[in-house]
Write a protein that holds these residues in place. Structure first.
Motif, PDB file in Angstrom:
ATOM      1  N   ASN A 196      24.463 -31.367   1.539  1.00 57.24           N
ATOM      2  CA  ASN A 196      24.258 -30.326   2.273  1.00 57.24           C
ATOM      3  C   ASN A 196      24.940 -28.596   1.283  1.00 57.24           C
ATOM      4  O   ASN A 196      25.008 -28.042   1.574  1.00 57.24           O
ATOM      5  N   PRO A 197      26.280 -29.860   1.385  1.00 65.04           N
ATOM      6  CA  PRO A 197      27.000 -28.129   0.248  1.00 65.04           C
ATOM      7  C   PRO A 197      26.254 -28.211  -0.503  1.00 65.04           C
ATOM      8  O   PRO A 197      26.880 -26.957  -1.253  1.00 65.04           O
TER       9      PRO A 197
ATOM     10  N   ILE B  88      32.475 -22.086  -2.711  1.00 66.77           N
ATOM     11  CA  ILE B  88      32.012 -22.083  -1.302  1.00 66.77           C
ATOM     12  C   ILE B  88      33.469 -23.075  -1.199  1.00 66.77           C
ATOM     13  O   ILE B  88      34.000 -23.328  -1.808  1.00 66.77           O
ATOM     14  N   GLU B  89      33.793 -22.552   0.154  1.00 68.15           N
ATOM     15  CA  GLU B  89      35.229 -23.906   1.280  1.00 68.15           C
ATOM     16  C   GLU B  89      34.036 -24.469   1.660  1.00 68.15           C
ATOM     17  O   GLU B  89      33.045 -24.068   2.731  1.00 68.15           O
ATOM     18  N   TYR B  90      34.827 -26.139   1.671  1.00 66.85           N
ATOM     19  CA  TYR B  90      33.800 -26.632   2.596  1.00 66.85           C
ATOM     20  C   TYR B  90      35.001 -28.084   2.676  1.00 66.85           C
ATOM     21  O   TYR B  90      35.428 -28.403   2.203  1.00 66.85           O
TER      22      TYR B  90
ATOM     23  N   LYS C 222      34.340 -34.554  -1.489  1.00 64.90           N
ATOM     24  CA  LYS C 222      35.202 -34.001  -2.269  1.00 64.90           C
ATOM     25  C   LYS C 222      35.505 -33.489  -4.193  1.00 64.90           C
ATOM     26  O   LYS C 222      34.920 -32.504  -4.158  1.00 64.90           O
ATOM     27  N   SER C 223      34.406 -35.156  -4.800  1.00 70.17           N
ATOM     28  CA  SER C 223      34.424 -34.693  -6.283  1.00 70.17           C
ATOM     29  C   SER C 223      33.373 -34.443  -5.806  1.00 70.17           C
ATOM     30  O   SER C 223      33.147 -33.613  -7.296  1.00 70.17           O
ATOM     31  N   ALA C 224      31.925 -34.346  -5.791  1.00 68.13           N
ATOM     32  CA  ALA C 224      30.388 -33.876  -5.778  1.00 68.13           C
ATOM     33  C   ALA C 224      31.076 -32.622  -5.510  1.00 68.13           C
ATOM     34  O   ALA C 224      30.868 -31.600  -6.878  1.00 68.13           O
ATOM     35  N   ILE C 225      31.539 -31.414  -4.476  1.00 66.59           N
ATOM     36  CA  ILE C 225      32.151 -30.548  -4.414  1.00 66.59           C
ATOM     37  C   ILE C 225      32.850 -29.838  -5.690  1.00 66.59           C
ATOM     38  O   ILE C 225      31.772 -29.070  -6.733  1.00 66.59           O
TER      39      ILE C 225
END
Ligand SMILES: O=C(O)C1=C[C@@H](OP(=O)(O)O)[C@@H](O)[C@H](O)C1
Ligand SMILES: C=C(OP(=O)(O)O)C(=O)O
Length: 462
Positions: free
Chosen positions: A140-141, A175-177, A187-190
Motif C-alpha cells: 500500500n505505501p 511520501i510521509e507514512y 519502515k525499512s521497505a519505505i
C-alpha cells in the motif's frame, strides 16, 4: 545427541529433547538475522564491493543472497567473508526468473522496497508460510509512491499475498507514512524505496522499532535523519542518496541467544556465557523482561561490532516469578514471546503478555502455536486475540510428553525443544527443518552446552 541415521528424503525431520543436567560452557551467538539481510541487500544496491564477515548463513539469508543475485548483484564467499559487488549507478535489473524469498518475511519485504526504487518489473514468491503472510502492509505505501503491485487473493478472500508482481518506472513520489502496526520491515521497505526517490520520504513511528536500517544506511553513506518528536519518531531519507560499499562485521543475534538464555535459566545448576550478543536497545526487551522475572543475567565486556554495541552475557539457573509484560516493550522483543512463554511456564505465578496481535502473522500464528505447545506439555495457558497468559509451575519440572506441531516456524520449534530440557517426559517436534532459517548451529551449540536433544537430519542434508 545427533544420530548417525538419516531420514528418508522428503520426510520432515523430527527432533526430541529430554530432561538435561546442568548446562555449562561458553558459546558464541550466531550472526544477527536482521543485520545479515540488510548487509546483503544494501551491499547489492551500493557502488563498489561490500565485505561482510560474521554473516548468518541461515536459509533466510541464503534466499536473500539468491534474490539479490537475481536482481543483478554479484555475490561470492571466500573463507567466511562475503563479497557483494553492488549494482551502483546501473541499478537493480528486472530478473530473468521469479525471485523466491523462501521463508523470509524480512527478506521479501525489504527487497520489494529496495526494488521499487528502480525501473524494473519483478515477481516475488515464497514458501507456504511466507505465501500466507500479509504483504499489503508494504504494497500500500509503495503504491502511494507510484509502484504498480499485483498480489494474490486467497480462497478465503485475504488480499495482498505472494506471488506479488511489482512494476516501477523508477521515478517514485516521496511520501510521509505512519504504518498502522509497529513494523521495522514496513519502515525499512519505505526507506529503501526512498533511497532513489527525489525528495524526502518519511516514516513516522509512534513506537520505535529496530533501527538497523537507519544505522546501516548511514554506514553506506546515505542521508538519513531521525527526529524524536512528542509522540513519535520521524525517520527520513532524502534522495536520491546513492549507497557506497561498506565493511560490515555482523554482531551476534539476541533473538537466537534468547533460546540459550532460557535453556540455562530453566535447567537446574546451569551456568553459561554467550559471547558476541548485540545489545541494541531496540532488541533487548526480552533481557529486561527476564531480569524483571528474577533471572540471573549479567552483560559484560561491552564493545562495538559493525556499528552496534555487543556484550558477553552470563546466565545462571534462576528462580523466576511471573510478570505483566508492558505492551510498549513488544517491539523490542517481538520475536521472543514464544521463548518468554516457555520461561514463564517455569516461573511461580502468572505471566501476562498483551498487545502482541502481530504474532498472529509471523511464520505461523505464534499466539495459537505457543498456546498449543504449552498445553500439549501440561502447562496452563490462556489465549486472547492479542495476548497470552501463562500460569507457571512454580519452578519444578513441567509435565512434557507432548508432540508439538511447528507449522514451518523456527521459533516455535526451538521453543518446544528448550521446554523439553526441563520436562519430566521428552518433548517431540514434528519438523525441525525450519530451525536452519535463523539458527543453523542451534543443535551444535545446544550439544556443546550439554543439552540432550535428539535430531536426525534429513537424507539430503549435507
Ligand atoms: O526488520 C527486521 O529485520 C525484522 C522485523 C520484525 O518484523 P516486523 O517488522 O513484521 O515486526 C521481526 O519480527 C523480524 O524477525 C525481523
Ligand atoms: C518473524 C521472523 O522473521 P521474518 O519476518 O523475517 O520471516 C522471525 O525470525 O521470527
Amino acid at each position: 545427541m545427533s544420530s548417525s541415521k538419516k531420514q528418508p528424503a522428503g520426510t520432515p525431520p523430527p527432533a526430541k529433547s529430554v530432561k538435561s543436567a546442568a548446562l555449562t560452557g561458553v558459546v558464541r551467538a550466531p550472526g544477527d538475522k536482521s543485520i545479515s539481510h540488510r548487509s546483503i541487500i544494501f551491499g547489492a544496491m551500493a557502488e563498489g564491493t561490500t565485505e561482510v564477515t560474521g554473516l548468518l548463513t541461515g536459509d533466510d539469508i541464503l534466499s536473500t543472497v539468491g534474490a539479490m543475485r537475481g536482481l543483478g548483484a554479484e555475490i561470492t564467499e571466500q573463507d567466511g567473508t562475503w563479497f557483494v559487488k553492488g549494482v551502483g549507478k546501473s541499478g537493480l535489473q528486472s530478473p530473468k526468473t521469479d525471485i523466491d524469498c523462501g521463508n523470509a518475511g524480512t527478506g521479501v519485504r525489504l527487497i520489494m522496497g529496495a526494488a521499487a526504487g528502480y525501473p524494473l518489473s519483478a515477481t516475488f514468491t515464497g514458501d507456504a508460510s511466507l505465501s500466507s503472510r500479509p504483504m499489503n502492509r508494504i504494497l500500500n505505501p509503495l503504491r502511494e509512491m507510484g509502484v504498480s503491485a499485483k498480489a494474490r487473493t486467497t480462497d478465503k478472500g485475504e488480499e495482498g499475498r505472494l506471488p506479488v508482481t511489482l512494476k516501477s518506472n523508477g521515478a517514485l513520489i516521496p511520501i510521509e507514512y505512519t504504518p498502522p502496526h509497529a513494523s521495522a520491515q514496513v519502515k525499512s521497505a519505505i526507506l529503501l524505496a526512498g533511497i532513489n526517490t527525489k525528495g524526502t520520504t518519511t516514516v513516522v513511528e509512534p513506537t520505535l522499532t529496530r533501527d538497523h536500517t537507519e544505522n546501516m544506511l548511514r554506514a553506506f553513506g546515505a542521508v538519513v535523519e531521525t527526529k524524536s518528536r512528542k509522540d513519535a519518531t520521524h525517520i527520513s531519507v532524502t534522495g536520491p542518496t546513492p549507497l557506497k560499499a561498506a565493511k560490515i562485521n555482523v554482531p551476534g543475534d539476541p533473538s537466537s541467544a534468547a533460546f540459550l538464555i532460557v535453556a540455562a535459566l530453566i535447567t537446574p545448576g546451569s551456568s553459561i556465557i554467550i559471547e558476541n550478543v548485540m545489545m541494541n536497545p531496540t532488541r533487548t526487551g526480552l533481557f529486561e523482561a527476564l531480569t524483571a522475572m528474577g533471572a540471573y543475567l549479567r552483560a559484560d565486556n561491552f564493545r562495538k561490532s559493525g556499528g552496534e554495541t555487543i556484550a558477553d552475557i552470563e546466565v545462571k539457573h534462576s528462580k523466576l516469578v511471573g510478570i505483566n509484560v508492558p505492551e510498549n516493550r513488544a517491539a523490542s522483543m517481538i520475536d521472543e514471546y514464544p521463548i518468554l512463554a516457555v520461561a514463564a511456564a517455569f516461573a511461580s505465578g502468572t505471566t501476562i503478555m498483551n498487545g502482541i496481535g502481530e504474532l498472529r502473522v509471523k511464520e505461523s500464528d505464534r499466539i495459537a502455536a505457543t498456546a498449543a505447545l504449552l498445553s500439549a506439555n501440561g502447562v496452563k495457558v490462556a489465549e486472547r486475540e492479542d495476548g497470552l497468559t501463562v500460569t507457571g509451575n512454580g519452578g519444578g519440572l513441567v509435565k512434557g510428553g507432548g508432540i508439538v506441531k511447528t507449522h514451518h516456524d523456527h521459533r516455535i520449534a526451538m521453543s518446544a525443544l528448550i521446554l523439553g530440557l526441563g520436562a519430566e517426559n521428552p518433548v517431540t517436534i514434528d519438523d525441525a527443518s525450519m530451525i536452519a532459517t535463523s539458527f543453523p548451529s542451534f543443535f551444535a551449540l545446544m550439544h556443546t552446552l550439554g543439552a540432550i536433544i535428539d535430531y536426525t537430519p534429513p537424507a539430503d542434508a549435507l
